[in-house]
Design a protein around this motif. Sequence first.
Motif, short mmCIF file in Angstrom:
data_model
loop_
_atom_site.label_atom_id
_atom_site.label_comp_id
_atom_site.label_asym_id
_atom_site.label_seq_id
_atom_site.Cartn_x
_atom_site.Cartn_y
_atom_site.Cartn_z
N UNK A 198 0.84 -1.20 0.00
CA UNK A 198 0.00 0.00 0.00
C UNK A 198 0.88 1.25 0.00
N UNK A 199 1.02 1.88 -1.18
CA UNK A 199 1.83 3.09 -1.32
C UNK A 199 0.96 4.31 -1.62
N UNK A 200 -0.33 4.23 -1.24
CA UNK A 200 -1.25 5.34 -1.54
C UNK A 200 -0.83 6.64 -0.87
N UNK A 201 -0.19 6.54 0.27
CA UNK A 201 0.10 7.75 1.05
C UNK A 201 1.56 8.14 0.97
N UNK A 202 2.22 7.76 -0.13
CA UNK A 202 3.59 8.17 -0.40
C UNK A 202 3.62 9.02 -1.66
N UNK A 229 -3.35 8.12 -8.20
CA UNK A 229 -3.40 8.82 -9.48
C UNK A 229 -4.61 9.74 -9.44
N UNK A 230 -4.38 11.02 -9.14
CA UNK A 230 -5.47 11.97 -8.98
C UNK A 230 -6.37 11.54 -7.83
N UNK A 231 -7.67 11.45 -8.09
CA UNK A 231 -8.61 10.98 -7.08
C UNK A 231 -8.78 9.46 -7.12
N UNK A 232 -8.06 8.82 -8.01
CA UNK A 232 -8.19 7.38 -8.16
C UNK A 232 -6.90 6.65 -7.80
N UNK A 233 -6.76 5.46 -8.36
CA UNK A 233 -5.62 4.61 -8.03
C UNK A 233 -5.07 3.95 -9.29
N UNK A 234 -3.78 3.67 -9.25
CA UNK A 234 -3.16 2.73 -10.18
C UNK A 234 -2.84 1.47 -9.39
N UNK A 235 -3.26 0.34 -9.89
CA UNK A 235 -3.04 -0.94 -9.21
C UNK A 235 -2.15 -1.79 -10.11
#
Length: 416
Positions: free
Chosen positions: A353-357, A377-383
Amino acid sequence: MPLDVIMPALGMAQETGQIVAWHKQPGDAVAKGDVLFEVETDKATMEVEAQGAGFLTDVTAHKGTDVPVGDVIARISDSAENPSPASDGAADDLPEGKDVIMPTLGMAQDTGLLVTWHKAAGDAVAADDVLFEVETDKSVVEVNAGAVGYVAALLAEAGEEVPVGQTIAIISAEVPANPITRKASAAPAAAPTKTESEPPAATKPAPAKTAPHPATGGRILASPKARRLAREHGLDLGRLVAAGLPQPFHVKDLEKLKALPVDVASADRTAQAASRLTAEIPTEGFTAFAAWAAESAKLTDTSALLAGLCAASMGTDAIAAIESFGNTKTYAASAQLSATKASEDAPQIRLRDLRFTAITTVQIGAEDVPTLTLTRKGNGLTITLEFASGQLGATDAIALLSNFAGRMEQPLRHLL
């Protein structure tokens, strides 16, 4: 050298965090992995663990205090006494601005190797500009500046190993009058404690010089493009190391690699090349889902929820390892979206989980189990899903990534 304890970022748009409680008091002994404090944002409360061992000192934020993300709120020192002001002399000369720290990229990472700077002292930067590249045991990652302004200080040089959490750059809002460039080793450090086992200064042998590049099987320095092309063409960069070529390697070195004679061992290694799939979702619903689960069902362990989503996406019960902030928790997760801690079992899937880096792109390669990585990625995510041949078939990999992306976008819709 004291290790700074900073206020972490726990949300995409988080600017501050509130200290809910300290689990350690000033002067207490601290082991790596001990829970230091709890921090609350708009939607979640999270325990923050120590990134090193020592004694808790210099606590500047108390229970109920709102602290800006990135601010130093305490230190982990070599002794229970607060370091004397004289030990921080050089820090007083640093310009004001946003600190950029060495990030955590792996579960057991203590340091990162600074490969190269993409900006020079005094340069203007945007938040999305790549500021530097850092290498750990398994990857080279580009790290963004994370702020708009000017590079007021570069506090490490390419090729230096820097402890995780240490400030390596400062970005100021104004054009710096005198930009600073120095080595990380030039930062003030506590004097080593002398022990009886150490020989006298006059007879103590000089330390061995660091080798110009790692030995075969160790850390390999290469540009991201060279690493990507080597993987795509089944080339083993370790053979360049064995041949004695200087690092870091660049694209032009791949021609030299192709000219080297092929041996059976290198052919076996290339057979283990990683496969990589990515998915993007425009908005993520997991943050709101985690807040709902905490309030309605008292499910406050976010990592356990992620483990449950992993198992549900696989369609079977599984042992899932969840990595966040450099720490790992292992769960026996059910396809019915439940999970209990199972620290003794080897994982069957890993989620990083690197969402907060500040990290936005990841290409680590095959690991011991299939690995999902979350980045913003913006308001979304790259998985990103990475796996080795034999771990997943193409159909299973596509199904796993598609199912997990759907659950991260709309967790409640996929709950049943």
